[in-house]
Design an enzyme around this catalytic site. Structure first.
Site, short mmCIF file in Angstrom:
data_model
loop_
_atom_site.label_atom_id
_atom_site.label_comp_id
_atom_site.label_asym_id
_atom_site.label_seq_id
_atom_site.Cartn_x
_atom_site.Cartn_y
_atom_site.Cartn_z
CE1 TYR A 85 -0.97 53.45 15.23
CE2 TYR A 85 -1.17 55.72 15.96
CZ TYR A 85 -1.24 54.37 16.22
OH TYR A 85 -1.61 53.94 17.47
CD GLU A 98 -3.28 51.05 16.66
OE1 GLU A 98 -2.47 51.40 17.53
OE2 GLU A 98 -3.34 49.89 16.21
#
Ligand code: GDP
Ligand code: MN
Length: 395
Positions: A101, A185
């Site tokens: 992530y 992201e």
């Protein structure tokens, strides 16, 4: 403004971040052809501006073009957290070895940016962050210096990401800065079995204040995404959509914010808020009320005005005008105080609309509006149950 995944990946690609080959469509038949062009297998992904698509069944791995068509047919039209799926993206599947992530996000508290990264990316990242916050590294980034190799190495080290991710971390910062984003992201950023680093998903939130040079994303469809907001904006009103049931109108940001708190304190949730600003006229009040009443989530409306420059009789006049223009179907609680309050109250009393009531204090008004909203939703449920019951007997 949030971008769709397929738009985010275009930006990634332009900035040299590796993404799988992919194409978007709204047709299952076309999905079959795209899968064939991708080599047969394909990941079929709902294009909606919300996360958790995987968990909602909006991401499917298809083994061949026929399965891709079937998956597209299944996903198109699906509702994911209130978003209807109009298009799907078909992507070349990736042999995932590890999932990470990575994101950069504006941190308003520090007035800087944060790099947030974890070696445990994927659909469970929220659970990981909640259960083991230490597994998610949060590293401040000074916007003046940004992310060069040294900072990227530090981010990767802190989060336990392999050194191969450093290049992507630097490039992702480039996306944030050059595209005027508040958030970029990638979840998951993966290492493939062949050792390549690939962005399998992307979320980008652009800064609306930089919209004047983001024309490429500003099509009619984006505007329609929040047409009430657009309508309010066109009338010069500040309208924000929330998730609750009490519509809130006030004058001045400070008063509106505290009204939201008081409504929440009464056990209800604001459905939206609209600031009619200082010196609001009757016209502005009428426009504001019609915008708030058009929100299907609204079960009651609270108007809280403290007249300073704004005269309460002008506000009351606006409410009376709005009652002539829009058919009021939801209860309206009005609290007027300050400049010309007595005349304002008298105007509303004279109009004597059955769904409009007045309160003298902010707390009292909020309590009443919250109570009416709750009563309306319980009545709604009872009504539905009653209809279902009758239908049951009839059948
Ligand atoms: P989200 O649930 O909205 O975040 O959608 P994602 O694009 O992140 O997809 C959900 C999950 O599907 C990812 O976390 C991956 O585990 C998986 N996934 C997505 N693309 C691929 C792929 O090409 N190959 C494999 N094996 N899994 C994938
Ligand atoms: Mn994802």
């Amino acid at each position: 403004m949030d971008l769709y995944e397929h738009q985010a990946r275009e930006l990634f690609k332009e900035h040299g971040i590796v993404v799988p080959r992919a194409e978007v469509t709204d047709s299952p038949e076309r999905a079959r052809e795209i899968a064939r062009a991708l080599g047969g297998r394909a990941v079929v992904k709902a294009q909606v501006k919300t996360g958790g698509r995987g968990k909602a069944g909006g991401v499917r791995l298809a083994a061949d073009p026929a399965e891709a068509e079937e998956a597209a047919r299944h996903i198109l039209g699906m509702d994911i957290k209130g978003h209807t799926v109009d298009t799907v993206m078909l992507a070349e599947p990736c042999d995932i070895e590890r999932q990470f992530y990575v994101s950069y996000v504006l941190d308003r508290a520090s007035g800087g940016f944060l790099a947030v990264a974890s070696a445990e990316g994927g659909t469970e990242i929220e659970e990981v962050a909640a259960r083991r916050p230490e597994a998610v590294a949060r590293i401040p980034v000074d916007p003046a210096t940004g992310v060069h190799t040294a900072t990227a190495v530090r981010i990767a080290d802190t989060a336990g990401l392999p050194p191969q991710t450093v290049d992507t971390l630097v490039r992702l910062w480039g996306v944030l800065v050059r595209e005027d984003a508040l958030l970029v992201e990638v979840n998951p950023l993966v290492r493939t079995a062949e050792g390549r680093i690939v962005a399998l998903d992307g979320k980008v939130t652009l800064d609306d204040n930089a919209r004047f040079w983001q024309a490429r994303w500003g099509g009619a469809k984006q505007e329609a995404a929040d047409s009430l907001g657009a309508r309010a904006g066109a009338k010069g009103l500040n309208y924000v959509k929330l998730d609750g049931e009490v519509g809130v109108i006030g004058n001045g940001a400070g008063l509106v914010m505290s009204t939201l708190d008081v409504v929440a304190g009464c056990g209800a949730r604001p459905a939206n808020f609209l600031d009619i600003g200082g010196g609001a006229s009757a016209r502005v009040m009428a426009d504001g009320l019609s915008v708030v009443l058009s929100d299907p989530g609204v079960r009651s409306v609270l108007v809280n005005v403290f007249g300073g420059i704004t005269a309460c009789d002008a506000v009351a006049d606006g409410i009376v005008r709005a009652l002539d223009e829009v058919r009021l179907t939801k209860p309206l609680v009005v609290r007027l105080d300050g400049n010309n309050a007595a005349r304002g109250r008298a105007l509303l009393d004279a109009r004597a609309h059955p769904l409009v009531e007045q309160a003298t204090t902010m707390d009292g008004a909020a309590r009443r509006a919250a109570g009416l909203a709750t009563a309306a939703s319980t009545a709604g449920q009872a009504g539905q149950a009653g209809r279902a019951g009758r239908a049951g007997r009839a059948g």
